[in-house]
Design a protein around this motif. Structure first.
Motif, PDB file in Angstrom:
ATOM      1  N   LYS A 554       0.827  -1.105  -0.115  1.00 17.95           N
ATOM      2  CA  LYS A 554      -0.086   0.023  -0.036  1.00 17.95           C
ATOM      3  C   LYS A 554       0.783   1.273   0.047  1.00 17.95           C
ATOM      4  O   LYS A 554       1.662   1.270   0.904  1.00 17.95           O
ATOM      5  N   SER A 555       0.877   1.952  -1.111  1.00 19.64           N
ATOM      6  CA  SER A 555       1.860   3.105  -1.361  1.00 19.64           C
ATOM      7  C   SER A 555       0.869   4.514  -0.885  1.00 19.64           C
ATOM      8  O   SER A 555      -0.252   4.667  -1.363  1.00 19.64           O
ATOM      9  N   ALA A 556       1.267   5.129   0.094  1.00 17.94           N
ATOM     10  CA  ALA A 556       0.531   6.344   0.581  1.00 17.94           C
ATOM     11  C   ALA A 556       0.911   7.642  -0.305  1.00 17.94           C
ATOM     12  O   ALA A 556       2.149   7.719  -0.611  1.00 17.94           O
ATOM     13  N   GLN A 557       0.038   8.279  -0.697  1.00 22.21           N
ATOM     14  CA  GLN A 557       0.345   9.487  -1.452  1.00 22.21           C
ATOM     15  C   GLN A 557      -0.461  10.697  -0.586  1.00 22.21           C
ATOM     16  O   GLN A 557      -1.634  10.571  -0.110  1.00 22.21           O
ATOM     17  N   TYR A 558       0.197  11.810  -0.351  1.00 21.95           N
ATOM     18  CA  TYR A 558      -0.358  12.985   0.054  1.00 21.95           C
ATOM     19  C   TYR A 558       0.007  13.994  -0.882  1.00 21.95           C
ATOM     20  O   TYR A 558       1.128  14.360  -1.384  1.00 21.95           O
ATOM     21  N   GLU A 559      -1.128  14.737  -1.212  1.00 18.71           N
ATOM     22  CA  GLU A 559      -0.888  15.944  -2.446  1.00 18.71           C
ATOM     23  C   GLU A 559      -1.663  17.282  -1.938  1.00 18.71           C
ATOM     24  O   GLU A 559      -2.793  17.092  -1.482  1.00 18.71           O
ATOM     25  N   ILE A 560      -1.179  18.303  -2.355  1.00 14.67           N
ATOM     26  CA  ILE A 560      -1.874  19.659  -2.268  1.00 14.67           C
ATOM     27  C   ILE A 560      -1.586  20.506  -3.399  1.00 14.67           C
ATOM     28  O   ILE A 560      -0.457  20.066  -3.922  1.00 14.67           O
ATOM     29  N   TYR A 576       3.649  17.002  -4.059  1.00 15.26           N
ATOM     30  CA  TYR A 576       3.016  15.679  -3.611  1.00 15.26           C
ATOM     31  C   TYR A 576       4.045  14.732  -2.826  1.00 15.26           C
ATOM     32  O   TYR A 576       5.353  15.104  -3.182  1.00 15.26           O
ATOM     33  N   GLN A 577       3.876  13.822  -2.082  1.00 16.58           N
ATOM     34  CA  GLN A 577       4.834  12.724  -1.628  1.00 16.58           C
ATOM     35  C   GLN A 577       4.313  11.228  -1.800  1.00 16.58           C
ATOM     36  O   GLN A 577       3.096  10.983  -1.304  1.00 16.58           O
ATOM     37  N   ILE A 578       4.818  10.322  -2.529  1.00 17.66           N
ATOM     38  CA  ILE A 578       4.374   9.055  -2.479  1.00 17.66           C
ATOM     39  C   ILE A 578       5.398   7.970  -2.074  1.00 17.66           C
ATOM     40  O   ILE A 578       6.640   8.168  -2.342  1.00 17.66           O
ATOM     41  N   SER A 579       5.053   7.308  -1.192  1.00 19.60           N
ATOM     42  CA  SER A 579       6.196   6.296  -0.302  1.00 19.60           C
ATOM     43  C   SER A 579       5.522   5.061  -0.718  1.00 19.60           C
ATOM     44  O   SER A 579       4.463   4.540  -0.357  1.00 19.60           O
ATOM     45  N   ARG A 605       9.285  12.604  -3.907  1.00 24.61           N
ATOM     46  CA  ARG A 605       8.599  13.980  -3.687  1.00 24.61           C
ATOM     47  C   ARG A 605       8.758  14.733  -4.814  1.00 24.61           C
ATOM     48  O   ARG A 605       9.779  14.871  -5.437  1.00 24.61           O
ATOM     49  N   GLY A 606       7.525  15.576  -5.181  1.00 23.40           N
ATOM     50  CA  GLY A 606       7.763  16.461  -6.219  1.00 23.40           C
ATOM     51  C   GLY A 606       6.677  17.720  -6.421  1.00 23.40           C
ATOM     52  O   GLY A 606       5.937  17.564  -5.744  1.00 23.40           O
ATOM     53  N   GLY A 623       1.550  22.680 -21.687  1.00 21.70           N
ATOM     54  CA  GLY A 623       3.000  21.995 -21.283  1.00 21.70           C
ATOM     55  C   GLY A 623       3.106  22.335 -19.975  1.00 21.70           C
ATOM     56  O   GLY A 623       1.932  22.458 -19.127  1.00 21.70           O
ATOM     57  N   GLY A 624       4.261  22.494 -19.482  1.00 16.10           N
ATOM     58  CA  GLY A 624       4.442  22.542 -17.743  1.00 16.10           C
ATOM     59  C   GLY A 624       5.853  21.990 -17.771  1.00 16.10           C
ATOM     60  O   GLY A 624       6.594  21.845 -18.485  1.00 16.10           O
ATOM     61  N   GLY A 625       5.907  21.911 -16.458  1.00 14.94           N
ATOM     62  CA  GLY A 625       7.134  21.080 -15.913  1.00 14.94           C
ATOM     63  C   GLY A 625       6.996  20.325 -14.510  1.00 14.94           C
ATOM     64  O   GLY A 625       6.146  20.722 -13.748  1.00 14.94           O
ATOM     65  N   THR A 626       7.936  19.602 -14.228  1.00 17.20           N
ATOM     66  CA  THR A 626       7.998  18.789 -12.968  1.00 17.20           C
ATOM     67  C   THR A 626       9.254  18.968 -12.518  1.00 17.20           C
ATOM     68  O   THR A 626      10.528  18.814 -13.028  1.00 17.20           O
ATOM     69  N   LEU A 627       9.626  18.708 -11.050  1.00 20.62           N
ATOM     70  CA  LEU A 627      10.838  18.532 -10.271  1.00 20.62           C
ATOM     71  C   LEU A 627      10.364  17.164  -9.287  1.00 20.62           C
ATOM     72  O   LEU A 627       9.272  17.065  -8.822  1.00 20.62           O
ATOM     73  N   ILE A 628      11.267  16.496  -9.327  1.00 24.63           N
ATOM     74  CA  ILE A 628      10.822  15.297  -8.449  1.00 24.63           C
ATOM     75  C   ILE A 628      12.231  14.806  -7.849  1.00 24.63           C
ATOM     76  O   ILE A 628      13.377  14.853  -8.339  1.00 24.63           O
ATOM     77  N   ASP A 629      12.275  14.445  -6.608  1.00 32.44           N
ATOM     78  CA  ASP A 629      13.279  13.903  -5.728  1.00 32.44           C
ATOM     79  C   ASP A 629      12.921  12.379  -5.231  1.00 32.44           C
ATOM     80  O   ASP A 629      11.944  12.317  -4.410  1.00 32.44           O
TER      81      ASP A 629
END
Length: 749
Positions: A554-560, A576-579, A605-606, A623-629
């Motif tokens: 079960k992968s938990a996601q928090y997003e605002i 967002y954050q997904i673990s 996290r992104g 279009g647009g863009g994303t940052l992700i760690d």
């Protein structure tokens, strides 16, 4: 009623009336109506009724009007919203999730030949290949979406699982984030970071007879015909037929592709529109001969090789795949009253795949030396999928409710065999020799009659309540889905179903909480906490607890996030954050043995920004863009804690710009840029792919001949012929496509 209120879907006849007003040139308030691709799944509408200008009532439009209408039909269109599984079809501004829909006009104008080419428009999606073959795999928020886990109208298990012909679909929808509550568990266990959903074409009120011919360098030709009609005194019967095909050598040397797609959609609604039925039947064949594969790196390689020449093919001519699918679905909706709707859907797929594959393994990055073997795999699959539920609207005091309840089920049976060579041949990715396919002496199963190797049963029940407060300015969604997963794996056998190897029977509950606040009618702020779910691992033979079955991941996601939508223009920003849990062997101190445990973690996290719509009259942007760690945590022995996961770019940027030339009526120029950040090749983070950028240019011109609109299109992808590794997901290096020329024409007969 305010535009941001949730409301009962508007009847189809009203939607058709509004569509006619729009085609006639009537301007409605920006917040007045959000069109839906599905009958009785329309979004919120408000504002005063519009009237048709007298000039629009002309029954014989002149050529200039025809050009304007055809030009408008060809515009790049990306809308906020789409089909959200258990919640139905929703406008993006009103839900606590990030979802976009790419229209069939964009598919046609960009001359997209696969689903991956459609999704090149999305800044949060990157496309790669599957394990050892030519199937497209998608990466959203740093997690894979396998071809098996692409849905059609919210149903899993009925989509062609390796390559998809996009000509059959009215829209391609992308949901960013986990979706176990919305859609249930994906059959192959992916779709943790997002979901892709396809919507079939349906007959429109206006008759369609659309003919398209196309050409792609270096020598691939094709075409399609799209016919749609409605019949009956109330236009209650609809038929939409699509036929498309292509064949020839593409822009990679000696890589030949072929595709055939046939689709038939039939729909009917009752005179009062209280009952709506649609049925879709489809056939698809796709194949690749001599395809350029992905590249593996041996453990001895200490640097990333220079990409090969853009059009060079380091694959073998005898490598191929041939993919055949028959699939379809039936949808039924019935309004018991103004506030209660029953719905059901049933779909099925029969797949017959075969291929001989050869993925080279690099042994020397400087010289390009590599080894390559061969493996023949026949694969058959029979799937059935269903969904049913009820949607009800009612009030309790000052609170307005939308309740959704129902269930889904998926039955999947897969049969496979294989034959592989135990020896490898030497090759070179830069100067590639052709060699005969090695003798495949190691065989599993029956090659001409594959036996069952996988048996999957997924059952689920769901319930949700969306409560609206303060005249619709606040909407709170709460719900859950109960999921049961029964999965049996069988050993390869020559005498029917083999012995049971990995039985699995687990269940789980995945909750959802979402909040939407509307500061104004055109804006919203949202939050969600939702989970993804996939099959848990089984301890391997190398562990002391061999055979232990772990509960579903079960992968938990928090997003605002925040959204802005005025109809012709929309923007969204999300954090967002997904673990996601991982598993690995842990040594037992002093024994020389290990135990397999579910303890690892990948935390992504992104930030995502998407912008779509008309910036100025005649100027449109998508279009647009994303940052992700993407961090690895709790790794074996802690040796790779804090390292980044393989194949996940630290940033992505996409930009599509369309401009209607003011000095040449009917002409439009198009530019696109795709930029992808650094990607790690190994979990030790010692090898990485450099940043890459690709530029595409295109133009189209619409004119009339014999009072019929004709659109000519010309495009060049990767105009600079840049050489680059586009992806390293799963450790495979995938080379970007070379400069590719595309030409097509479309006419409405």
């Amino acid at each position: 009623m305010r535009a941001y209120l949730l409301s009962r879907p508007r009847p189809a006849r009203h939607r058709r009336h509004l569509a006619c007003l729009l085609l006639a040139g009537t301007t409605l308030p920006a917040f007045a109506y959000a069109a839906s691709p599905l009958p009785n799944q329309a979004q919120v509408a408000s504002g005063k009724a519009a009237t048709v200008p007298s000039a629009a009532k002309s029954s014989t439009p002149n050529d200039e009007e025809i050009i304007v209408k055809a030009k408008r039909r060809n515009q790049m269109e990306v809308t906020s919203g789409g089909q959200l599984g258990a919640l139905g079809n929703k406008k993006g501004l009103d839900v606590p999730f990030n979802i976009r829909s790419y229209s069939s006009s964009m598919i046609l104008n960009q001359q997209s030949q696969t689903l991956g080419q459609v999704l090149e428009n999305d800044p949060s999606v990157r496309t790669t290949y599957g394990y050892g073959n030519f199937s497209e795999m998608f990466v959203i928020r740093g997690f894979a979406v396998n071809g098996d886990d692409v849905a059609i109208n919210g149903l899993y298990g009925i989509t062609p699982r390796q390559l998809v012909s996009p000509q059959l679909y009215d829209s391609v929808q992308v949901l960013n984030g986990a979706s176990a509550f919305l859609n249930g568990a994906a059959p192959s266990g992916s779709a943790i970071g997002g979901n892709i959903n396809l919507m079939f074409k349906h007959a429109t009120d206006a008759p369609i007879t659309r003919l398209t011919g196309d050409y792609t360098s270096s020598a691939m030709g094709g075409g399609s015909i799209d016919v749609g009609r409605r019949f009956g005194t109330e236009k209650q019967f609809g038929v939409r037929l699509n036929v498309a095909g292509q064949s020839g050598e593409d822009s990679i040397n000696n890589e030949y592709r072929h595709s055939t797609a046939l689709g038939a959609d039939f729909d009917w609604h009752s005179r009062d529109n209280s009952t709506r039925i649609s049925m879709d039947m489809n056939y698809q064949n796709q194949g690749v001969d001599g395809g350029r594969p992905g590249l593996l790196l041996s453990s001895s390689v200490t640097s990333v090789p220079r990409p090969v020449a853009p059009s060079h093919n380091f694959g073998q001519k005898w490598a191929y795949n041939d993919l055949n699918y028959i699939f379809g679905m039936l949808n039924i909706e019935h309004d018991l009253s103004q506030n209660v709707t029953l719905y059901g859907a049933f779909g099925a797929l029969n797949a017959n795949e075969k291929g001989n594959y050869s993925s080279p393994t690099l042994t020397d990055a400087a010289t390009g030396a590599a080894t390559a073997g061969s493996m023949y795999v026949p694969y058959n699959q029979t799937n059935e999928s269903t969904r049913a539920g009820v949607r009800a609207h009612f009030r309790t005091g000052f609170i307005r409710h939308e309740v959704n309840a129902g269930g889904s089920a998926l039955w999947e049976d897969s049969a496979a065999a294989y034959a592989m060579a135990l020896t490898s041949s030497t090759t070179n990715i830069y100067k590639t020799p052709q060699f005969a396919s090695p003798a495949q002496t190691f065989v599993g199963g029956v090659l001409n009659d594959p036996q069952t190797t996988n048996w999957t049963r997924l059952y689920s029940l769901f319930f949700s309540d969306t409560m609206s407060f303060l005249d619709g300015r606040v909407a709170l969604t709460g719900g859950f889905r109960y999921q049961n997963m029964m999965i049996n794996g069988y050993n390869y056998s020559t005498t029917g179903r083999g012995s049971l190897s990995t039985p699995y029977n687990q269940d789980a509950i995945t909750p959802v909480v979402g909040l939407v606040i509307h500061p104004t009618r055109q804006t919203s702020i949202y939050f969600n906490r939702i989970e993804g779910m996939s099959q848990g691992d089984t301890a391997p033979a190398s562990a002391q607890n061999v055979g232990q079955i772990f509960p579903p991941y079960k992968s938990a996601q928090y997003e605002i996030g925040a959204k802005y939508d005025i109809g012709r223009f929309s923007a969204a920003l999300a954090f967002y954050q997904i673990s996601r849990p991982n598993s690995y062997n842990v040594p037992i101190e002093g024994t020389g043995y290990s135990v397999y445990k579910q303890d690892g973690l990948q935390r992504n996290r992104g930030i995502e920004l998407t912008v779509n719509g008309e910036i100025l009259p005649g100027l449109r942007f998508n279009g647009g863009g994303t940052l992700i760690d993407a961090d690895l945590r709790h790794t074996a022995g802690g040796l790779q804690n804090g390292n980044s996961a393989i194949g996940i770019p630290n940033y992505t940027i996409n930009g599509n710009l369309e401009y209607d030339l003011p000095f040449l009526k009917g002409a439009t120029v198009v530019g696109r840029v795709v930029n992808t950040g650094k990607q790690w090749v190994n979990t030790a983070n010692t090898l990485h792919l450099p940043v890459w950028t690709r530029f595409d240019l295109a133009a189209r011109y619409t004119f009339t001949t014999y009072h019929k609109p004709v659109t000519l299109r010309f495009g060049v992808d990767n105009i600079a012929n840049t050489r680059y590794w586009s992806s390293s997901f799963n450790g495979y290096l995938l080379e970007g496509l070379p400069r590719t020329f595309k030409f097509s024409f479309t006419t409405d007969l």
